[in-house]
Write a protein that holds these residues in place. Sequence first.
Motif, PDB file in Angstrom:
ATOM      1  N   ILE A  57       9.892  -0.629  49.708  1.00 57.53           N
ATOM      2  CA  ILE A  57      11.208  -1.207  49.960  1.00 57.53           C
ATOM      3  C   ILE A  57      11.802  -0.450  51.131  1.00 57.53           C
ATOM      4  CG2 ILE A  57      12.414   0.308  48.334  1.00 57.53           C
ATOM      5  CD1 ILE A  57      14.157  -2.166  47.608  1.00 57.53           C
ATOM      6  N   ASP A  58      12.662  -1.101  51.866  1.00 58.92           N
ATOM      7  CA  ASP A  58      13.282  -0.428  52.998  1.00 58.92           C
ATOM      8  C   ASP A  58      14.661  -1.029  53.246  1.00 58.92           C
ATOM      9  OD1 ASP A  58      13.499   1.439  54.990  1.00 58.92           O
ATOM     10  OD2 ASP A  58      12.131   0.447  56.379  1.00 58.92           O
ATOM     11  N   PHE A  59      15.488  -0.240  53.877  1.00 62.20           N
ATOM     12  CA  PHE A  59      16.835  -0.668  54.237  1.00 62.20           C
ATOM     13  C   PHE A  59      17.117  -0.214  55.663  1.00 62.20           C
ATOM     14  CE2 PHE A  59      16.809   0.238  49.688  1.00 62.20           C
ATOM     15  CZ  PHE A  59      17.287  -0.953  49.166  1.00 62.20           C
ATOM     16  N   LYS A  60      17.948  -0.947  56.353  1.00 58.05           N
ATOM     17  CA  LYS A  60      18.317  -0.583  57.718  1.00 58.05           C
ATOM     18  C   LYS A  60      19.484   0.405  57.737  1.00 58.05           C
ATOM     19  CE  LYS A  60      16.586  -4.660  59.957  1.00 58.05           C
ATOM     20  NZ  LYS A  60      16.730  -5.569  61.047  1.00 58.05           N
ATOM     21  N   ARG A  61      20.399   0.248  56.795  1.00 55.38           N
ATOM     22  CA  ARG A  61      21.600   1.083  56.814  1.00 55.38           C
ATOM     23  C   ARG A  61      21.421   2.337  55.959  1.00 55.38           C
ATOM     24  NH1 ARG A  61      26.380  -2.974  55.456  1.00 55.38           N
ATOM     25  NH2 ARG A  61      25.275  -2.799  53.482  1.00 55.38           N
ATOM     26  N   HIS A  62      21.924   3.433  56.478  1.00 52.31           N
ATOM     27  CA  HIS A  62      21.825   4.715  55.777  1.00 52.31           C
ATOM     28  C   HIS A  62      22.449   4.641  54.393  1.00 52.31           C
ATOM     29  CE1 HIS A  62      20.661   7.589  59.142  1.00 52.31           C
ATOM     30  NE2 HIS A  62      20.611   6.375  59.672  1.00 52.31           N
ATOM     31  N   LYS A  63      23.616   4.024  54.310  1.00 53.21           N
ATOM     32  CA  LYS A  63      24.301   3.994  53.018  1.00 53.21           C
ATOM     33  C   LYS A  63      23.483   3.246  51.971  1.00 53.21           C
ATOM     34  CE  LYS A  63      27.359   0.003  53.438  1.00 53.21           C
ATOM     35  NZ  LYS A  63      28.750  -0.428  53.284  1.00 53.21           N
ATOM     36  N   ASP A  64      22.693   2.265  52.392  1.00 55.02           N
ATOM     37  CA  ASP A  64      21.853   1.535  51.446  1.00 55.02           C
ATOM     38  C   ASP A  64      20.685   2.394  50.961  1.00 55.02           C
ATOM     39  OD1 ASP A  64      23.509  -0.692  51.700  1.00 55.02           O
ATOM     40  OD2 ASP A  64      22.304  -1.546  53.324  1.00 55.02           O
ATOM     41  N   VAL A  65      20.108   3.174  51.860  1.00 51.04           N
ATOM     42  CA  VAL A  65      19.037   4.102  51.465  1.00 51.04           C
ATOM     43  C   VAL A  65      19.591   5.117  50.471  1.00 51.04           C
ATOM     44  CG1 VAL A  65      17.488   5.941  52.271  1.00 51.04           C
ATOM     45  CG2 VAL A  65      17.731   3.821  53.608  1.00 51.04           C
ATOM     46  N   LEU A  66      20.747   5.689  50.792  1.00 46.45           N
ATOM     47  CA  LEU A  66      21.364   6.685  49.911  1.00 46.45           C
ATOM     48  C   LEU A  66      21.688   6.085  48.542  1.00 46.45           C
ATOM     49  CD1 LEU A  66      23.715   8.329  52.540  1.00 46.45           C
ATOM     50  CD2 LEU A  66      21.833   9.479  51.367  1.00 46.45           C
ATOM     51  N   ALA A  67      22.259   4.894  48.528  1.00 42.16           N
ATOM     52  CA  ALA A  67      22.636   4.264  47.260  1.00 42.16           C
ATOM     53  C   ALA A  67      21.405   3.956  46.405  1.00 42.16           C
ATOM     54  CB  ALA A  67      23.427   2.986  47.527  1.00 42.16           C
ATOM     55  N   TYR A  68      20.368   3.427  47.018  1.00 50.28           N
ATOM     56  CA  TYR A  68      19.146   3.098  46.287  1.00 50.28           C
ATOM     57  C   TYR A  68      18.489   4.367  45.744  1.00 50.28           C
ATOM     58  CZ  TYR A  68      14.721   0.928  45.074  1.00 50.28           C
ATOM     59  OH  TYR A  68      13.622   0.481  44.390  1.00 50.28           O
ATOM     60  N   PHE A  69      18.403   5.390  46.574  1.00 46.58           N
ATOM     61  CA  PHE A  69      17.799   6.646  46.143  1.00 46.58           C
ATOM     62  C   PHE A  69      18.588   7.249  44.977  1.00 46.58           C
ATOM     63  CE2 PHE A  69      17.029  11.219  46.329  1.00 46.58           C
ATOM     64  CZ  PHE A  69      15.646  11.264  46.375  1.00 46.58           C
ATOM     65  N   ASN A  70      19.906   7.242  45.090  1.00 47.45           N
ATOM     66  CA  ASN A  70      20.734   7.775  44.001  1.00 47.45           C
ATOM     67  C   ASN A  70      20.541   6.986  42.717  1.00 47.45           C
ATOM     68  OD1 ASN A  70      22.063  10.069  45.014  1.00 47.45           O
ATOM     69  ND2 ASN A  70      23.449   8.784  46.184  1.00 47.45           N
ATOM     70  N   LYS A  71      20.543   5.674  42.824  1.00 45.79           N
ATOM     71  CA  LYS A  71      20.408   4.825  41.630  1.00 45.79           C
ATOM     72  C   LYS A  71      19.052   4.989  40.958  1.00 45.79           C
ATOM     73  CE  LYS A  71      20.395   0.023  40.175  1.00 45.79           C
ATOM     74  NZ  LYS A  71      20.393  -1.370  40.623  1.00 45.79           N
ATOM     75  N   ASN A  72      17.999   5.048  41.752  1.00 38.61           N
ATOM     76  CA  ASN A  72      16.648   5.004  41.193  1.00 38.61           C
ATOM     77  C   ASN A  72      15.965   6.360  41.028  1.00 38.61           C
ATOM     78  OD1 ASN A  72      15.986   2.001  40.950  1.00 38.61           O
ATOM     79  ND2 ASN A  72      16.949   2.185  42.940  1.00 38.61           N
ATOM     80  N   TYR A  73      16.489   7.391  41.660  1.00 40.41           N
ATOM     81  CA  TYR A  73      15.813   8.693  41.600  1.00 40.41           C
ATOM     82  C   TYR A  73      16.728   9.841  41.152  1.00 40.41           C
ATOM     83  CZ  TYR A  73      11.991   6.272  43.798  1.00 40.41           C
ATOM     84  OH  TYR A  73      10.978   5.389  44.042  1.00 40.41           O
ATOM     85  N   ILE A  74      18.017   9.733  41.431  1.00 38.28           N
ATOM     86  CA  ILE A  74      18.935  10.789  40.997  1.00 38.28           C
ATOM     87  C   ILE A  74      19.514  10.453  39.627  1.00 38.28           C
ATOM     88  CG2 ILE A  74      21.095  11.999  41.497  1.00 38.28           C
ATOM     89  CD1 ILE A  74      18.789  12.848  43.354  1.00 38.28           C
ATOM     90  N   HIS A  75      20.088   9.262  39.478  1.00 34.41           N
ATOM     91  CA  HIS A  75      20.705   8.887  38.199  1.00 34.41           C
ATOM     92  C   HIS A  75      19.684   8.780  37.072  1.00 34.41           C
ATOM     93  CE1 HIS A  75      24.643   8.537  39.879  1.00 34.41           C
ATOM     94  NE2 HIS A  75      24.250   7.634  40.771  1.00 34.41           N
ATOM     95  N   THR A  76      18.437   8.498  37.410  1.00 33.10           N
ATOM     96  CA  THR A  76      17.382   8.442  36.389  1.00 33.10           C
ATOM     97  C   THR A  76      16.751   9.816  36.177  1.00 33.10           C
ATOM     98  OG1 THR A  76      15.733   7.851  38.047  1.00 33.10           O
ATOM     99  CG2 THR A  76      16.842   6.032  36.904  1.00 33.10           C
TER     100      THR A  76
END
Length: 131
Positions: A57-76
Amino acid sequence: MSAKISKSLSSHRMEQAKEELDDAKFLYDANRFKGANNRAYYAIFHTMKAILALEPIDFKRHKDVLAYFNKNYIHTEVFPRSLGHRIAKASMTREDSDYDDEFIIKPDTTREQIETAEELINLVEKYIENN
């Protein structure tokens, strides 16, 4: 995207992250703290994108990368929650360093950004090896 291409892209992004970390350390040693903050953040950013390449998966915007990483790797709790807070701080510090002409950075803050990048790179390398 095939698994082989995903793994190759992930490896490429990890190498990019390590190079950016080396650049951050070089700039830090030269007392170029704003530039060091930028490079440390990009080391963090490309490390997160290395994991995303494996999904793929990939995103162009930094905030989207950060949000996805937080949701799927930090919060879990794949990675420590405390690291999520430090990554968010690195992002804000990078933006201030890059865009705020009056931003004054302290060496300790820059050192923290570099340590966050080092920790994330080490954790992600272990994660990739085991998955």
